[in-house]
Write an enzyme that holds these catalytic residues in place. Structure first.
Site, PDB file in Angstrom:
ATOM      1  N   ALA A  21       0.791  -1.213   0.021  1.00 36.37           N
ATOM      2  CA  ALA A  21      -0.088  -0.025  -0.119  1.00 36.37           C
ATOM      3  C   ALA A  21       0.940   1.204  -0.039  1.00 36.37           C
ATOM      4  O   ALA A  21       0.681   2.320  -0.590  1.00 36.37           O
ATOM      5  CB  ALA A  21      -0.626   0.165   1.194  1.00 36.37           C
ATOM      6  N   VAL A  53       2.270 -10.907   2.156  1.00 36.82           N
ATOM      7  CA  VAL A  53       1.399 -11.989   1.284  1.00 36.82           C
ATOM      8  C   VAL A  53       0.930 -10.833   0.437  1.00 36.82           C
ATOM      9  O   VAL A  53       1.164  -9.499   0.480  1.00 36.82           O
ATOM     10  CB  VAL A  53       0.269 -12.768   2.147  1.00 36.82           C
ATOM     11  CG1 VAL A  53       0.942 -13.799   2.637  1.00 36.82           C
ATOM     12  CG2 VAL A  53      -0.361 -11.689   3.125  1.00 36.82           C
ATOM     13  N   LYS A  84      -2.762 -14.403 -14.794  1.00 37.67           N
ATOM     14  CA  LYS A  84      -3.582 -14.754 -13.914  1.00 37.67           C
ATOM     15  C   LYS A  84      -5.067 -14.529 -14.956  1.00 37.67           C
ATOM     16  O   LYS A  84      -5.302 -13.512 -14.966  1.00 37.67           O
ATOM     17  CB  LYS A  84      -3.908 -14.075 -12.650  1.00 37.67           C
ATOM     18  CG  LYS A  84      -5.060 -14.526 -11.791  1.00 37.67           C
ATOM     19  CD  LYS A  84      -5.328 -13.767 -10.420  1.00 37.67           C
ATOM     20  CE  LYS A  84      -6.597 -14.091  -9.728  1.00 37.67           C
ATOM     21  NZ  LYS A  84      -6.853 -13.421  -8.684  1.00 37.67           N
ATOM     22  N   GLN A 156     -17.883 -10.655 -29.272  1.00 36.84           N
ATOM     23  CA  GLN A 156     -17.941 -10.438 -27.754  1.00 36.84           C
ATOM     24  C   GLN A 156     -17.220 -11.875 -27.238  1.00 36.84           C
ATOM     25  O   GLN A 156     -16.813 -12.138 -26.139  1.00 36.84           O
ATOM     26  CB  GLN A 156     -19.189 -10.474 -27.132  1.00 36.84           C
ATOM     27  CG  GLN A 156     -19.946  -9.387 -27.300  1.00 36.84           C
ATOM     28  CD  GLN A 156     -21.475  -9.213 -26.783  1.00 36.84           C
ATOM     29  OE1 GLN A 156     -21.974 -10.228 -26.612  1.00 36.84           O
ATOM     30  NE2 GLN A 156     -21.942  -8.081 -26.687  1.00 36.84           N
ATOM     31  N   LEU A 339      -4.198  -2.256   4.501  1.00 40.40           N
ATOM     32  CA  LEU A 339      -4.841  -2.975   5.832  1.00 40.40           C
ATOM     33  C   LEU A 339      -5.100  -2.002   6.857  1.00 40.40           C
ATOM     34  O   LEU A 339      -6.012  -2.324   7.600  1.00 40.40           O
ATOM     35  CB  LEU A 339      -3.643  -4.012   6.227  1.00 40.40           C
ATOM     36  CG  LEU A 339      -3.268  -5.031   5.169  1.00 40.40           C
ATOM     37  CD1 LEU A 339      -1.947  -5.903   5.642  1.00 40.40           C
ATOM     38  CD2 LEU A 339      -4.487  -5.893   4.767  1.00 40.40           C
TER      39      LEU A 339
HETATM   40  C1  LIG Z   1      -3.473 -14.060   4.419  1.00 43.27           C
HETATM   41  C2  LIG Z   1      -3.396 -12.984   3.336  1.00 43.27           C
HETATM   42  C3  LIG Z   1      -3.656 -13.236   2.085  1.00 43.27           C
HETATM   43  C4  LIG Z   1      -3.602 -12.012   1.182  1.00 43.27           C
HETATM   44  N1  LIG Z   1      -3.684 -12.196  -0.066  1.00 43.27           N
HETATM   45  C5  LIG Z   1      -3.848 -11.380  -1.098  1.00 43.27           C
HETATM   46  C6  LIG Z   1      -4.014 -11.406  -2.474  1.00 43.27           C
HETATM   47  O1  LIG Z   1      -3.750 -12.445  -2.920  1.00 43.27           O
HETATM   48  N2  LIG Z   1      -4.228 -10.363  -3.297  1.00 43.27           N
HETATM   49  C7  LIG Z   1      -4.447  -9.136  -2.515  1.00 43.27           C
HETATM   50  O2  LIG Z   1      -4.972  -8.058  -3.338  1.00 43.27           O
HETATM   51  N3  LIG Z   1      -4.319  -9.053  -1.366  1.00 43.27           N
HETATM   52  C8  LIG Z   1      -3.981 -10.010  -0.504  1.00 43.27           C
HETATM   53  N4  LIG Z   1      -3.922  -9.549   0.804  1.00 43.27           N
HETATM   54  C9  LIG Z   1      -3.766  -8.361   1.285  1.00 43.27           C
HETATM   55  C10 LIG Z   1      -2.268  -7.758   0.865  1.00 43.27           C
HETATM   56  O3  LIG Z   1      -1.373  -8.503   1.579  1.00 43.27           O
HETATM   57  C11 LIG Z   1      -2.281  -6.267   1.440  1.00 43.27           C
HETATM   58  O4  LIG Z   1      -3.607  -5.520   1.004  1.00 43.27           O
HETATM   59  C12 LIG Z   1      -0.975  -5.616   0.976  1.00 43.27           C
HETATM   60  O5  LIG Z   1      -0.165  -6.442   1.077  1.00 43.27           O
HETATM   61  C13 LIG Z   1      -1.049  -4.556   1.370  1.00 43.27           C
HETATM   62  O6  LIG Z   1      -0.464  -4.270   2.809  1.00 43.27           O
HETATM   63  P1  LIG Z   1      -0.088  -3.016   3.612  1.00 43.27           P
HETATM   64  O7  LIG Z   1       1.039  -2.312   2.843  1.00 43.27           O
HETATM   65  O8  LIG Z   1      -1.520  -2.419   3.741  1.00 43.27           O
HETATM   66  O9  LIG Z   1       0.382  -3.543   5.178  1.00 43.27           O
HETATM   67  P2  LIG Z   1       1.860  -4.099   5.378  1.00 43.27           P
HETATM   68  O10 LIG Z   1       2.381  -4.936   4.164  1.00 43.27           O
HETATM   69  O11 LIG Z   1       1.487  -4.804   6.667  1.00 43.27           O
HETATM   70  O12 LIG Z   1       2.895  -2.950   5.632  1.00 43.27           O
HETATM   71  C14 LIG Z   1       2.734  -2.068   6.795  1.00 43.27           C
HETATM   72  C15 LIG Z   1       3.969  -1.047   6.689  1.00 43.27           C
HETATM   73  O13 LIG Z   1       3.885  -0.230   7.876  1.00 43.27           O
HETATM   74  C16 LIG Z   1       5.155  -0.244   8.294  1.00 43.27           C
HETATM   75  N5  LIG Z   1       5.215  -0.020   9.916  1.00 43.27           N
HETATM   76  C17 LIG Z   1       3.968  -0.530  10.544  1.00 43.27           C
HETATM   77  N6  LIG Z   1       4.293   0.075  12.256  1.00 43.27           N
HETATM   78  C18 LIG Z   1       5.169   0.886  11.846  1.00 43.27           C
HETATM   79  C19 LIG Z   1       5.996   1.679  13.036  1.00 43.27           C
HETATM   80  N7  LIG Z   1       5.545   1.917  14.215  1.00 43.27           N
HETATM   81  N8  LIG Z   1       6.942   2.347  12.399  1.00 43.27           N
HETATM   82  C20 LIG Z   1       7.403   2.391  11.202  1.00 43.27           C
HETATM   83  N9  LIG Z   1       6.943   1.729  10.142  1.00 43.27           N
HETATM   84  C21 LIG Z   1       5.847   0.907  10.444  1.00 43.27           C
HETATM   85  C22 LIG Z   1       5.931  -1.891   8.469  1.00 43.27           C
HETATM   86  O14 LIG Z   1       7.090  -1.656   8.558  1.00 43.27           O
HETATM   87  C23 LIG Z   1       5.197  -1.976   6.809  1.00 43.27           C
HETATM   88  O15 LIG Z   1       6.256  -1.248   6.141  1.00 43.27           O
HETATM   89  C24 LIG Z   1      -3.729 -10.683   1.667  1.00 43.27           C
HETATM   90  C25 LIG Z   1      -3.818 -10.644   3.133  1.00 43.27           C
HETATM   91  C26 LIG Z   1      -3.586 -11.477   3.993  1.00 43.27           C
HETATM   92  C27 LIG Z   1      -3.547 -11.580   5.418  1.00 43.27           C
END
Ligand SMILES: Cc1cc2nc3c(=O)[nH]c(=O)nc-3n(C[C@H](O)[C@H](O)[C@H](O)COP(=O)(O)OP(=O)(O)OC[C@H]3O[C@@H](n4cnc5c(N)ncnc54)[C@H](O)[C@@H]3O)c2cc1C
Length: 504
Positions: A21, A53, A84, A156, A339
């Site tokens: 994200a 993931v 895909k 189509q 997330l």
């Molecule tokens: C089991 C599972 C399977 C999934 N499969 C899919 C899929 O197939 N397709 C799909 O579209 N989505 C999927 N998702 C969702 C997808 O993984 C997330 O939407 C995507 O990875 C984005 O995550 P994020 O960047 O929001 O969070 P994260 O990857 O958790 O990143 C959070 C960031 O915040 C930072 N951070 C946190 N706290 C602090 C702090 N105190 N100080 C500094 N930095 C901090 C961390 O270091 C990290 O860089 C899945 C999720 C899960 C749980």
């Protein structure tokens, strides 16, 4: 309340989090505002890491990176990606049953009547060919082939779309390189504190554990499940949807490549949830999503490991989540993406797509430093509706299951949201689709799930009443033939990957 007076442009944006994200937001916003005097800073903690993931996408991802000037071949090479064409659902209706939800449409509409009515009428006339036989995307996936859609489809029947399976870490790195190339500053540190302004509760700065203070006019919370800014600092509540979606945990594990990669994601129903298989060029991504009310962590892990396609190459990783969303995604001068804004299980690979739409919405509604409440309200309304529509689509998969076992029986008898009830009723009565605002999934996707689960309407379009059944089945046979012929002309998925690699 709306703001008055001359604009006070935002000069500095702080993105908290460097997962998918955070880096997607940094790349897209730095690109969009490349001529504006806005400074972008991204703070991530390599000690904390990312969720690790999120490797299956839907076709919108290709539009996302194309807008940044990246080609499919480049992204595929950088991220060890495969193609895909849809999702194969194994054993969801009953053990041994399988169908593909493709990206794209089914059949050919005729005389103002949707194709599925012809298909339903043909079934009544004794033609039992499954709906998937009328989808080029589904048939390509079925055969393990892949190709690029025709730029000007001759009919189509030739229309389909595709997405990627990619290595999540490599994709974030790819976005990072791009964003840093546009001048985004990266800070690798832990945030210890969030400083709020006394007068209006806006975020003033984040304070790092080494006491550095990073000020900003606007903050984007991409901190993952923790929701450091929106949830913790601004106190925005969370709507728990676990009474609709029972799964609340997952195990993820990587394994060695097992044969030629299929051109679709596979999701297989298990005792109290489902298992995913995401084929990449160099390895497989696997996982089990399960409900802790119906299965212990250990049982879920055992069930995953015994069903892996190849030898595991990483230690299994445990993830816990609460399905739902933050009450609002934008509060004061902070928007959450990824997330941090909420999570719905990855059955239809929607999380990354929700990040894309969140970024797009933010570009459209980008505020000035006062953060007009009307902009935030609109952002929140659109985001909430979009997520609720995804929620309904996911619930549909569970309510239509025909499996035995306590989890699946409980899923069948859950109380659906009224929005889904209304949709389903209209489909069952008349084979009609109800489309709400901000739907991520088109009627073709709803059709794929209805038909895949054998949930068929009681009647077809009355306009087909006088149709000659022989003519009808002949017409449908010709459509199937035409799709089969088209598939026969395409490369296998493995060959397609070579072609893409060579063109990168
Ligand atoms: C089991 C599972 C399977 C999934 N499969 C899919 C899929 O197939 N397709 C799909 O579209 N989505 C999927 N998702 C969702 C997808 O993984 C997330 O939407 C995507 O990875 C984005 O995550 P994020 O960047 O929001 O969070 P994260 O990857 O958790 O990143 C959070 C960031 O915040 C930072 N951070 C946190 N706290 C602090 C702090 N105190 N100080 C500094 N930095 C901090 C961390 O270091 C990290 O860089 C899945 C999720 C899960 C749980």
């Amino acid at each position: 309340m709306t703001t008055t007076g001359p604009p006070e442009p935002i000069r500095s944006v702080v993105i908290v989090g460097g997962g998918t994200a955070g880096w997607m937001a940094a790349a897209a916003l730095a690109h969009h505002f490349r001529n504006a005097p806005i400074r972008f800073t991204l703070i991530e903690s390599s000690e904390i890491g990312t969720v690790g993931v999120g490797e299956a996408t839907i076709p919108t991802i290709r539009r996302f990176y194309a807008a940044l000037g990246m080609s499919d071949a480049q992204v595929m090479k950088a991220c060890n990606a495969t193609a895909k064409l849809g999702i194969r659902f194994n054993d969801w209706l009953r053990p041994g049953h399988s169908f593909v939800h493709p990206f794209g449409r089914f059949g050919q509409d005729l005389n103002g009547v949707d194709f599925h009515h012809y298909w339903l009428a043909a079934r009544t006339a004794g033609d039992t060919a499954p709906l998937g036989d009328y989808s080029l995307g589904a048939m390509l996936a079925q055969e393990g082939h892949a190709t690029l859609p025709a730029p000007n489809p001759p009919s189509q029947l030739s229309i389909f779309d595709w997405a990627l399976h990619f290595d999540a870490a490599l994709f974030a790195q790819h976005m990072r390189r791009f964003a840093e190339g546009l001048g985004v500053t990266r800070i690798d540190a832990r945030i210890g504190e969030v400083a709020l302004r006394g007068e209006d509760g806006f975020i003033d700065a984040v304070v790092l554990e080494d006491d550095r203070r990073i000020d900003g006019d606007f903050f984007i919370d991409c901190s993952g499940f923790r929701s450091l800014l929106l949830g913790e600092a601004l106190g925005v509540g969370y709507q728990d949807w676990s009474h609709w979606l029972f799964c609340d945990g997952a195990w993820a594990v990587q394994s060695e490549r097992a044969g030629d990669p299929p051109s679709c994601t596979t999701v297989t129903a298990r005792t109290a949830g489902w298992q995913w298989r995401i084929p990449l060029r160099h390895r497989e991504g696997n996982g089990m999503v399960f409900s802790s009310r119906f299965q212990s962590e250990q049982q879920a892990l055992d069930e995953l490991l015994v069903n892996l396609p190849g030898t595991p190459t990483t230690d299994p990783r445990r993830l816990r989540f609460t399905p739902g969303r933050r009450d609002v995604a934008w509060s004061r001068n902070c928007v959450a993406l990824g997330l941090a804004s909420g999570f719905l299980e990855p059955l239809e690979s929607t999380s990354i797509a929700l990040i894309e739409t969140g970024i797009e919405r933010l570009k459209q509604l980008f505020p000035d430093r006062r953060c007009d409440a009307g902009l935030a309200d609109e952002f929140n309304e659109q985001s909430a509706e979009e997520m609720e529509r995804v929620r309904d689509f996911l619930i549909l998969h569970y309510t239509l299951n025909g499996r035995s076992g306590p989890f699946w029986e409980a899923c069948r008898s859950l109380n659906m949201p009224s929005t889904l009830n209304k949709k389903l009723a209209l489909w069952r009565t008349r084979g009609a689709f109800l489309r709400y605002r901000w739907e991520m999934f088109s009627p073709a996707s709803w059709l794929a799930i209805y038909a895949g689960f054998d949930c068929l309407p009681g009647s077809v379009d009355p306009a087909l009443a006088g149709m000659n059944p022989t003519q009808l089945t002949r017409g449908l046979h010709a459509m199937r033939q035409s799709i089969r012929a088209a598939v026969a002309d395409t490369p296998t998925h493995a060959e397609f990957l070579e072609i893409m690699e060579a063109s990168a």
